[in-house]
Design a protein around this motif. Structure first.
Motif, PDB file in Angstrom:
ATOM      1  N   ASN A  61    -120.341  34.792  14.553  1.00 31.50           N
ATOM      2  CA  ASN A  61    -120.292  33.638  13.688  1.00 31.50           C
ATOM      3  C   ASN A  61    -119.314  32.600  14.208  1.00 31.50           C
ATOM      4  OD1 ASN A  61    -121.617  32.773  11.410  1.00 31.50           O
ATOM      5  ND2 ASN A  61    -121.117  34.688  10.339  1.00 31.50           N
ATOM      6  N   THR A  87    -118.106  41.688  15.210  1.00 35.76           N
ATOM      7  CA  THR A  87    -118.356  40.718  14.134  1.00 35.76           C
ATOM      8  C   THR A  87    -118.099  41.316  12.763  1.00 35.76           C
ATOM      9  OG1 THR A  87    -120.033  39.303  13.158  1.00 35.76           O
ATOM     10  CG2 THR A  87    -120.793  41.358  14.062  1.00 35.76           C
ATOM     11  N   SER A  89    -120.357  40.516  10.391  1.00 36.69           N
ATOM     12  CA  SER A  89    -121.714  40.603   9.834  1.00 36.69           C
ATOM     13  C   SER A  89    -122.346  41.975  10.065  1.00 36.69           C
ATOM     14  CB  SER A  89    -122.582  39.526  10.477  1.00 36.69           C
ATOM     15  OG  SER A  89    -123.932  39.808  10.196  1.00 36.69           O
ATOM     16  N   ASP A  90    -122.794  42.592   9.002  1.00 42.10           N
ATOM     17  CA  ASP A  90    -123.509  43.860   9.172  1.00 42.10           C
ATOM     18  C   ASP A  90    -124.979  43.699   8.763  1.00 42.10           C
ATOM     19  OD1 ASP A  90    -123.129  43.471   6.526  1.00 42.10           O
ATOM     20  OD2 ASP A  90    -122.323  45.459   6.067  1.00 42.10           O
ATOM     21  N   THR A  91    -125.484  42.473   8.858  1.00 40.18           N
ATOM     22  CA  THR A  91    -126.893  42.279   8.487  1.00 40.18           C
ATOM     23  C   THR A  91    -127.799  42.766   9.607  1.00 40.18           C
ATOM     24  OG1 THR A  91    -127.020  40.077   9.447  1.00 40.18           O
ATOM     25  CG2 THR A  91    -126.273  40.187   7.183  1.00 40.18           C
ATOM     26  N   ASP A  94    -128.800  40.124  12.355  1.00 43.99           N
ATOM     27  CA  ASP A  94    -127.827  39.886  13.418  1.00 43.99           C
ATOM     28  C   ASP A  94    -127.828  41.048  14.400  1.00 43.99           C
ATOM     29  OD1 ASP A  94    -127.045  37.424  12.609  1.00 43.99           O
ATOM     30  OD2 ASP A  94    -125.325  38.099  11.427  1.00 43.99           O
TER      31      ASP A  94
ATOM     32  N   THR B 416    -123.364  31.326  -0.040  1.00 44.03           N
ATOM     33  CA  THR B 416    -123.258  31.336   1.414  1.00 44.03           C
ATOM     34  C   THR B 416    -121.936  30.718   1.838  1.00 44.03           C
ATOM     35  OG1 THR B 416    -125.614  30.999   1.409  1.00 44.03           O
ATOM     36  CG2 THR B 416    -124.504  30.755   3.507  1.00 44.03           C
ATOM     37  N   ARG B 420    -118.984  32.547   3.751  1.00 42.06           N
ATOM     38  CA  ARG B 420    -118.470  31.954   4.976  1.00 42.06           C
ATOM     39  C   ARG B 420    -116.942  31.806   4.895  1.00 42.06           C
ATOM     40  NH1 ARG B 420    -119.887  30.159  10.132  1.00 42.06           N
ATOM     41  NH2 ARG B 420    -117.954  29.181  10.753  1.00 42.06           N
ATOM     42  N   HIS B 423    -115.264  35.114   5.086  1.00 44.67           N
ATOM     43  CA  HIS B 423    -115.335  35.573   6.470  1.00 44.67           C
ATOM     44  C   HIS B 423    -114.302  34.860   7.331  1.00 44.67           C
ATOM     45  CE1 HIS B 423    -116.995  34.931  10.561  1.00 44.67           C
ATOM     46  NE2 HIS B 423    -117.082  36.252  10.514  1.00 44.67           N
TER      47      HIS B 423
END
Lengths: 216, 629
Positions: A61, A87, A89-91, A94, B416, B420, B423
């Motif tokens: 990201n 990262t 993100s654990d989607t 991705d 979102t 963000r 994050h």
């Protein structure tokens, strides 16, 4: 490069605090040396071009040139450069997206630091590393795809199956070549063929699929 | 004659009059010509006949002249007789005599002629040579002269009689002509004048709008026909007029009806669109429908996906005097079709239930069942009107659904953004802290307390940093419009920052508040808050100016200025995470964020972007602020 030399690492992440933390973490491991930090994809590609590191730790990201683009750019530069995605993100999107693009590992930032360090070390030695729990998700996605594509291990030759087992164990080409007593170049050709036959885009996909289908 | 004339047409009458005049004139003229011709002959005949008498005397004179010799006397008598013969046979006499042998004139002439030729002439000639002949012949001559006289007198008399006849004929003709002219003038005057006056009066009456007048149409002339035609016209006019009036009355009624329908539709549209759709508004619409159409309307029912049971979304509580429409019927019958449906009301003999569908854009939302009381004549316009109201309700329901959808999208976008931000801030800090803990453990295992102390310091500052981030995030996430507009939210923010020390905040908002979507408003507000927060923490000044305008190109330009220490002195702004969040938001808006030093000192943060909406609409505002059923 001398074999006793430390492995070089480039960190590409747009969060300065996290970069600082990762550098401090890798500094704990004498075999690893962070040779450059980059706060964006563009900068990262420049550093990788200049330093030719053994391993790249890449954030997904990022503003501007995103992690995936950066990954593709690095792999286009030199497919042999090992890139591990690091990262938050654990989607599944991705995860699968980066594995397809040729990532050699996918680690989450919230892993235990010791575990993270151990995985990074494994990755340096050519193993494919994926965070705990994510492998199952990748397998699930591949399974859904396999059902559609009707993959079968019977299309592979005996040698190719052997090499697939090696991949599933997370071995590098070099290790597989030693086990099979063939050259590393031959292993590469075999990997390419089996990926084509099973219509996979990366060795990690093939490895996960093999584990999932108990071929290994 | 007048009787005959009065039954004739005017032209006929004129014709008859002209004929009479012509005949009379002809008769008069012909008689004159005839007389002129005959009288010319007769005058000369009278002269000649008169000269016979004189010639007779001449013969007698010649006979009696004793001075003459016998021979001379004979000669003189002879020539006198000859002259007499000549005159007797003169053509004028012959031509005057009528052909009819029994005519007295002819008989008289025949006697004169015969007497002359048979007795007197031979006698005179015989005695001429003898002396004293005159005494012999004279008595005879005297008699003869008497005969001639009689003839002449008769001839004269004939002429006079002719003149008298001529006079009579002329007189009669003249009289006849005068009478005819007089009668014709009289009749034309009488008839034309009266009839024309009548027609004129009649035309005036008709013009005034009185179609009941009738012109007298007796008699067979043209005026009678004309009057009759006028009467027919008046009748037709009056019929047409009556039809027209009926049409006007009907159209007026229709106009009034559509006027009422329009006013109902307007009122219901106003109810449905003047704010978020609520059960209360739907109830108001039902009351309007009931008041306008006189048809009891009790419930508006949404359909469930399986079309088994309707879900009443609004009930007309004011309608209590009528039986419950839902009790009368089962849901399935009500929702059976997506069209307008009229069916008998099972609970009221003679009554009916009209299911008005709520359809918008081909989508069926439900129904509005309307009670049709027994004996009520459900006119088509009422059905059309109810259907129109049904479409309005459906459109309002669709709009509500759209609003909800938009709100969901806005919420998703906001989530979102939150993800963000988490994050970008806390997650990074926590990862960093985790690494520090790992280092600490390693250092403690390796017995390096001095280095471990450094790590503990890192941990402490990292935790403090995380807390600060957490606080700011909480403030941001708590930020909601809660039904307030952007302007109010800005004023609240200004008040909040004032209480925190930025006492000199000025907000200059020249936006109407509808130019921005809810999402855009949120981003704008957060960028302003972030910028003000930077001023508060770094600028070392109590003054800040917030300006919101729209430039000529339609772009939103929002600037936050201060007169503080400026960009460079306050540290590397570009790496401050708050700044990056602002840039993130500007990017989300599709705009740009510029951070620069003001020439007069201090910093200027300028956001500019093109709003998504070309014109302000209430839809998104409703999405941000509205409450639903």
């Amino acid at each position: 490069m001398i074999s006793t030399a430390r492995s070089t690492v480039v960190i590409i992440d747009d969060h300065p605090l996290f970069r600082k933390g990762v550098r401090q973490l890798l500094d704990l491991e004498p075999l690893l040396e962070v040779v450059a930090e980059a706060s964006s994809g563009e900068e990262g590609v420049r550093e990788v071009t200049r330093r030719r590191p053994d391993l790249v730790l890449l954030d997904l990201n990022m503003k501007g040139m995103g992690g995936l683009k950066t990954l593709e750019a690095i792999k286009a530069l030199d497919p042999e450069t090992r890139v591990v995605v690091l990262t938050v993100s654990d989607t599944a999107d991705d995860l699968i997206g980066t594995i397809r693009a040729g990532a050699d590992g996918y680690l989450l930032k919230d892993m235990e630091p010791e575990e993270l360090l151990a995985r990074i070390k494994e990755a340096v030695f050519g193993q494919t590393v994926i965070s705990e729990g994510l492998a199952g998700r990748l397998a699930q996605a591949l399974r859904a795809e396999a059902a559609a594509k009707n993959r079968s291990v019977h299309e592979l030759t005996e040698r190719e199956r052997e090499i697939l087992r090696g991949l599933a164990e997370g071995k590098s080409n070099k290790l597989i070549a030693r086990d099979c007593a063939i050259t590393e170049g031959t292993v590469k050709v075999h990997v390419k063929n089996l990926l084509r036959k099973l219509s996979f885009r990366s060795r990690v996909e093939a490895a996960v699929w093999a584990v999932e289908n108990r071929i290994a | 004659m007048i009787r005959i004339l009065s039954h004739q047409t005017v032209l006929g009458r004129l014709g008859i009059s002209m004929t009479i005049l012509a005949v009379a004139a002809t008769v008069s003229f012909v008689s004159l010509v005839l007389f002129a011709e005959s009288s010319t002959g007769k005058a000369s005949a009278i002269n000649v006949a008169g000269s016979l008498r004189m010639q007779s005397y001449a013969i007698a004179l010649a006979l009696a002249d004793n001075h003459l010799s016998e021979a001379d006397r004979r000669r003189a008598v002879g020539s006198a007789v000859e002259e007499f013969d000549r005159r007797l046979s003169h053509s004028s006499i012959a031509s005057t005599l009528p052909a009819n042998a029994r005519d007295p004139l002819r008989m008289l002439f025949t006697r004169v002629n015969a007497d002359w030729k048979r007795s007197l002439r031979p006698l005179v000639l015989a005695v001429a040579g003898r002396p004293g002949a005159s005494s012999e012949a004279l008595p005879r001559i005297r008699i003869f002269v008497g005969e001639v006289d009689e003839f002449v007198a008769h001839l004269d008399e004939t002429l006079e009689r002719q003149i008298a006849t001529l006079k009579t004929i002329q007189g009669v003709s003249l009289f006849l002509m005068l009478i005819t002219i007089f009668v014709a003038i009289f009749m034309l005057h009488e008839q034309l004048d009266a009839t024309l006056a009548n027609l004129l009066r009649f035309a005036r009456e008709v013009r005034k709008g009185d179609f009941s007048v009738r012109a007298p149409s007796d008699g067979g002339d043209e005026f009678a026909e004309l009057s009759e035609a006028f009467n027919f016209m008046a009748e037709d006019l009056s019929r047409m007029y009556a039809t027209l009036e009926a049409q006007v009355a009907q159209q007026t009624a229709e106009l009034e009806r559509s006027n009422r329908a329009l006013s109902l539709l307007y009122a219901s549209a106003r109810q449905l669109s003047s704010g978020p759709l609520t059960a209360d508004r739907l109830e108001q619409v039902m009351r309007l429908v009931e008041a306008e159409t006189g048809l009891p309307t009790q419930v508006i029912c949404a359909v469930n996906p399986h079309r088994v049971r309707g879900v009443p979304i609004a009930v007309n509580a004011a309608d209590r005097q009528h039986p419950d429409v839902c009790a009368a019927d089962d849901c399935a019958a009500c929702q059976a079709t997506e069209g307008t449906r009229q069916r008998p009301d099972p609970s009221r003999p003679g009554g009916e239930i009209l299911s008005v569908p709520l359809v918008d854009g081909g989508r069926y939302f439900g129904t509005m069942p309307v009670l049709v009381p027994p004996g009520e004549d459900l006119q088509p316009w009422k059905v059309a009107l109810l259907e129109a109201v049904g479409r309005q309700i459906a459109a309002a329901l669709a709009g509500m659904e759209r609003n909800q959808q938009e709100r969901r999208v806005a919420l998703l976008e906001e989530r979102t953004v939150i993800a963000r931000e988490l994050h970008d801030s806390l997650a990074q800090s926590l990862s960093y802290l985790k690494i520090q803990v790992a280092r600490l453990k390693r250092l403690l295992d390796g017995k390096a307390p001095e280095q471990a102390r450094g790590v503990v310091d890192e941990l402490r500052s990292g935790l403090n940093n995380a807390y600060r981030q957490l606080r700011e995030l909480l403030t941001t996430f708590r930020l909601r419009f809660d039904g307030k507009g952007l302007d109010q939210a800005l004023r609240d923010a200004a008040e909040e920052f004032r209480s925190r020390g930025l006492s000199g905040i000025e907000v200059r908002n020249s936006l109407a508040g509808i130019e921005l979507s809810a999402n855009e408003q949120l981003h704008v507000l957060q960028i302003i808050r972030e910028a003000l927060s930077n001023v508060e923490h770094h600028a070392q000044t109590p003054h800040a100016w917030v300006t919101l305008t729209r430039n000529a190109a339609g772009r939103m330009v929002i600037s936050i200025e201060d007169d503080g220490v400026g960009v460079r002195q306050s540290g590397p702004v570009h790496h401050h995470y708050g700044t990056s969040i602002m840039r993130d938001r500007a990017e989300t808006l599709g705009g740009t964020l510029r951070i620069a030093a003001r020439p007069e000192g201090g910093t200027c943060v300028e956001l500019s972007f093109q709003p998504k909406m070309e014109l302000g609409g209430s839809g998104d505002a409703a999405a941000a602020t509205g409450t639903a059923i």
